[in-house]
Design a protein around this motif. Structure first.
Motif, short mmCIF file in Angstrom:
data_model
loop_
_atom_site.label_atom_id
_atom_site.label_comp_id
_atom_site.label_asym_id
_atom_site.label_seq_id
_atom_site.Cartn_x
_atom_site.Cartn_y
_atom_site.Cartn_z
N LEU A 101 -4.19 -1.45 -4.97
CA LEU A 101 -3.72 -2.46 -5.42
C LEU A 101 -2.60 -3.54 -4.98
CD1 LEU A 101 -4.37 -1.38 -9.46
CD2 LEU A 101 -5.67 -2.64 -8.39
N SER A 102 -2.76 -4.71 -5.36
CA SER A 102 -1.63 -5.72 -4.89
C SER A 102 -0.44 -5.08 -6.26
CB SER A 102 -1.86 -6.95 -5.31
OG SER A 102 -2.53 -7.03 -7.07
N VAL A 103 0.66 -5.36 -5.40
CA VAL A 103 1.91 -5.04 -5.89
C VAL A 103 1.73 -5.53 -7.85
CG1 VAL A 103 4.26 -5.20 -6.68
CG2 VAL A 103 3.40 -4.59 -4.24
N PRO A 104 1.55 -6.17 -8.15
CA PRO A 104 1.31 -7.04 -9.89
C PRO A 104 0.37 -6.19 -10.74
CG PRO A 104 1.51 -9.31 -8.94
CD PRO A 104 1.32 -7.94 -7.71
N TRP A 105 -0.37 -5.64 -9.81
CA TRP A 105 -1.84 -4.77 -10.55
C TRP A 105 -1.27 -3.70 -11.36
CZ3 TRP A 105 -5.26 -5.70 -13.96
CH2 TRP A 105 -5.87 -6.92 -14.26
N ARG A 106 -0.24 -3.06 -10.08
CA ARG A 106 0.15 -1.46 -9.93
C ARG A 106 1.63 -1.39 -11.30
NH1 ARG A 106 1.51 0.66 -3.14
NH2 ARG A 106 -0.44 0.64 -2.49
N GLN A 107 1.74 -2.21 -10.72
CA GLN A 107 3.23 -2.92 -12.16
C GLN A 107 2.70 -2.96 -13.58
OE1 GLN A 107 5.35 -6.35 -10.81
NE2 GLN A 107 6.52 -5.22 -9.58
N ALA A 108 1.20 -3.38 -13.59
CA ALA A 108 0.91 -3.49 -14.55
C ALA A 108 0.17 -2.53 -15.16
CB ALA A 108 -0.32 -4.54 -14.86
N LEU A 109 -0.46 -0.98 -14.68
CA LEU A 109 -0.32 0.27 -14.73
C LEU A 109 0.43 1.10 -14.87
CD1 LEU A 109 -3.94 -0.08 -12.89
CD2 LEU A 109 -3.65 -0.19 -15.15
N GLY A 110 1.77 0.65 -13.95
CA GLY A 110 2.87 1.90 -14.79
C GLY A 110 2.85 2.45 -13.04
N GLU A 111 3.66 3.80 -13.14
CA GLU A 111 3.64 4.31 -11.93
C GLU A 111 2.33 5.50 -11.41
OE1 GLU A 111 6.34 6.97 -12.83
OE2 GLU A 111 8.54 6.21 -12.86
N ASN A 112 1.24 5.88 -12.68
CA ASN A 112 0.33 6.63 -12.66
C ASN A 112 -1.11 5.71 -12.22
OD1 ASN A 112 -0.94 8.74 -12.95
ND2 ASN A 112 -1.32 9.02 -14.69
N TRP A 113 -1.03 4.15 -11.61
CA TRP A 113 -1.66 3.29 -11.37
C TRP A 113 -3.43 4.08 -10.63
CZ3 TRP A 113 -3.26 1.99 -6.47
CH2 TRP A 113 -2.60 2.26 -5.65
N LYS A 114 -2.56 4.95 -9.83
CA LYS A 114 -4.58 4.79 -9.07
C LYS A 114 -4.74 5.97 -9.52
CE LYS A 114 -4.97 6.40 -4.05
NZ LYS A 114 -5.46 4.73 -4.21
N ALA A 115 -4.22 7.01 -10.82
CA ALA A 115 -5.16 7.60 -11.24
C ALA A 115 -5.99 6.86 -12.56
CB ALA A 115 -4.61 9.05 -11.81
#
Length: 712
Positions: free
Chosen positions: A479-493
């Motif tokens: 995921l791009s950085v904006p999406w990771r930031q939107a989901l938070g640290e646990n973005w992958k799970a």
């Protein structure tokens, strides 16, 4: 019967005409069979070491016992596929040779174009049908005639697909520069068949036809049925039955559907409709023969039987092949076909017949179809095993009250009364599962359920085929950085958990443009969510972010819409009580207290351990306490327990021969009187024996759930 070996070309030269009876199947060899014949001919013609090439039998009926040397038309029982294919090859060969320079037109002696036509294809001095050496049945006749002699017959408006295609195949092979025409002609000259002449007054053509192991293409179940129905009839009645009923069915289905497995599938559904039992597809013919030989069917006569088959075929083509003229019914049938649950077809055919008989109004019929669609889709979403559906639909109508005013309410009540794995999922179950289910993998195209959600109550439906599925939260594992930031640290799970759920899936015509862009760019991009005309995208244009909370909220909103799209039957309590068929139960109520041996603490503890293990096998298992045993049921009895003074006797509802019992603790009680249901008895006397007993009980449960024709 008289059988002799003969060169095929000698037979074609000596016989005035082969006639394919109307009860024979249409020509069905594909390019695969033609390629094999072509290769065999070249191999045979390439060497003198191969004297002949045997290609099977030609079985025909003579009024008196004779052979193919007699100058009279022969009624072909077996061999039409080979005869037709060789005729197509010879026709193509004559055509190709005629286009060559005159000194090259006879590759080997006897194979000049004029000789090929006059010896093997036509009767030069005859006119009309008698002009042709091979006369096929109606579906193929004119197409072949137009190829063999264009001056005597014009191509039909709807030519035979296989006749045309295979003729073209041979033309293409013959025109290849690498083709050795002399070698091919030598191969053709070596073709050998067995000539089998039957005497009508001495031999039974039907039995001979069934028992032949031909080298040709295997007969379909429908082919066998047609021959069974028509072959034994007098010629005039054959023609009448074929013209009035069988030929119209061939035209209804069309060449591809009729020649494939579709007509056999229809015959299976016809038999299911008539008998309530579902034959295997490869046993349709045997089942049909048994049905046709029922006293009441034989008494009514062959014409009555074919009339019934024809009537059901008309409905089948409308329901299954998309030939329904009414737009509302057409759409309802299309929705059901999208679910790919063909086992519902016999019930649909019966409902359609009752609608035509005015037992169901147009609106009631559509409502019944919609409820069946809801039933099938809800069960799929809730991951309920579908192996019980075949029997469910085959026996469904037995529970219906078809008198005026009762048909649809009894239909709804029966849906609501189905137990366990046959159940109609409740609103609560469906609402929960459709939000939590991986809907992308459930149906990767998503065309069905997204279309139904989008077009619900639309007067001008959207053509979903013009759109593609869109994951609002992108699928890209990086995921791009904006999406990771939107989901938070646990973005992958979180991405893995929520990616394919209802709340994150939608439709767009701009999939490539939106791609993996951040949410706000997807929203504001040209063609993005903010300006989307789709109902599915309503509300997305007002959101400032997209994460788990938004996916949950949208999923909950769409789930409520899904409850309306795939609605459950609605009946008042009074109606349900009137129509619902209660589970079979003893008129007297019993409880565990009625079993004195369970008062023994050791026996009761043993029973409790078994009870816990049995219920853990499947959430649909329930307990029913009867007078002589305690039953554990799913679709029907799985195991029955009979408490004894110091132990528990268990009866498993399955054949003893099917049990896998490596410890040999089970007893075959098929011929021994005992309480309970089934042929397998085991004794449990200690807690150490409980796990093994649960394993045996599991086999009874799995057998029940795997049995597509289990008890209703």
């Amino acid at each position: 019967m008289k059988a002799t070996e003969a060169k095929l070309l000698e037979i074609l030269r000596n016989v005035s005409q082969f006639i394919i009876p109307i009860y024979q199947r249409t020509y069905s060899w594909t390019e695969k069979e033609c390629q094999q014949l072509w290769a065999d001919l070249l191999r045979t013609g390439s060497t003198d070491a191969i004297g002949v090439h045997f290609i099977g039998s030609v079985v025909h009926i003579d009024e008196g016992l004779g052979n193919l040397a007699v100058q009279a038309p022969k009624l072909v029982i077996d061999g039409q596929q080979r005869l037709t294919t060789i005729t197509l090859l010879l026709t193509a060969l004559a055509e190709v040779l005629e286009a060559l320079p005159e000194d090259q037109q006879e590759p080997i002696e006897g194979f000049a174009p004029a000789m090929i036509r006059e010896y093997y294809l036509i009767n030069r001095l005859q006119k009309g049908d008698k002009r042709f050496k091979l006369l096929l049945s109606d579906a193929d006749r004119v197409t072949l005639m137009a190829l063999v002699d264009p001056t005597a017959a014009a191509p039909p408006p709807e030519p035979s697909i296989r006749i045309q295609a295979n003729h073209q195949f041979f033309l293409e092979q013959l025109r290849l520069p690498s083709t050795d025409l002399a070698m091919l002609c030598r191969g053709i000259s070596k073709l050998l068949v067995v000539d089998v002449a039957l005497a009508r007054d001495q031999d039974n053509p039907q039995l001979i036809f069934e028992s032949m192991n031909s080298t040709g293409r295997e007969l379909s179940q429908a082919d066998l049925i047609r021959n069974f129905v028509l072959m034994g009839q007098p010629p005039d009645l054959q023609e009448q039955l074929y013209t009035l009923h069988w030929r119209p069915m061939e035209l209804l289905f069309g060449q591809e559907a009729y020649s494939g497995n579709e007509f056999s599938a229809f015959m299976r559904d016809f038999l299911t409709l008539q008998t309530g039992e579902v034959p295997l597809l490869n046993q349709v013919y045997d089942t049909f023969k048994a049905y046709a030989r029922r006293p009441e069917i034989e008494q009514a006569g062959t014409e009555s039987l074919l009339k019934d088959v024809h009537a059901v075929a008309k409905r089948y083509c409308r329901v299954v092949l998309g030939k329904e003229p009414d737009p509302d019914r057409h759409q309802a049938f299309f929705n059901l076909r999208e679910l790919k649950v063909s086992v519902v077809n016999p019930l649909l055919l019966e409902l359609y017949a009752d609608h035509e008989a005015s037992l169901l109004s147009h609106g009631e019929f559509l409502e019944a179809l919609q409820l069946l669609e809801s039933y099938v889709f809800r069960r799929a979403v809730c991951a309920i095993p579908s192996n019980s559906q075949q029997k469910t639909f085959a026996t469904f109508s037995r529970s219906l009250r078809k008198e005026n005013g009762h048909y649809l309410p009894s239909f709804k009540a029966h849906l609501l009364s189905l137990p366990s794995y046959r159940r109609f999922p409740s609103d609560a179950e469906f609402r929960r599962e459709i939000q939590e289910r991986n809907l992308y993998k459930f149906n990767k195209s998503c065309s069905y359920w997204l279309r139904r959600l989008e077009n619900h109550q639309r007067k001008e439906p959207i053509a979903v085929a013009n759109y593609t599925i869109e994951h609002i939260l992108p699928q890209n594992p990086e995921l791009s950085v904006p999406w990771r930031q939107a989901l938070g640290e646990n973005w992958k799970a979180l991405q893995e958990e929520w990616l394919h759920r209802l709340g994150n899936l939608t439709l767009t015509g701009y999939n490539a443009e939106l791609s993996d862009r951040p949410f706000l760019e997807k929203r504001n991009h040209e063609g993005g969510f903010a300006g989307s005309p789709l109902k599915l995208n309503q509300g997305l244009g007002q959101l400032e972010s997209w994460g788990v909370e938004e996916i949950q909220a949208r999923g909950a909103h769409l789930a409520e819409r899904a409850l309306a799209v795939w609605a459950a039957p609605e009946l008042s309590e009074a109606q349900l009580a009137e129509y619902q068929t209660a589970r079979t139960a003893s008129p007297v109520s019993y409880s565990l207290a009625d079993y004195p041996h369970l008062a023994n603490p050791q026996v009761r503890a043993l029973f409790n351990a078994l009870d816990l293990g049995i219920r853990a096998l499947d959430p649909n298992i329930y307990q029913e306490v009867l007078k002589y045993y305690i039953a554990y049921k799913c679709e029907t009895n799985v195991v029955d327990i009979i408490p004894q003074a110091k132990q528990l006797k268990l009866v498993l509802n399955m054949p003893f021969a099917e049990l896998d019992d490596p410890m040999n603790v089970a007893l075959d009680v098929a011929n021994i009187g005992t309480w309970g249901n089934g042929d397998v008895q085991i004794i449990v006397a200690s807690h150490a024996e409980v796990p093994y007993a649960i394993g045996l009980i599991r086999q009874s449960l799995e057998r029940q759930l795997d049995d597509a024709t289990g008890s209703p």
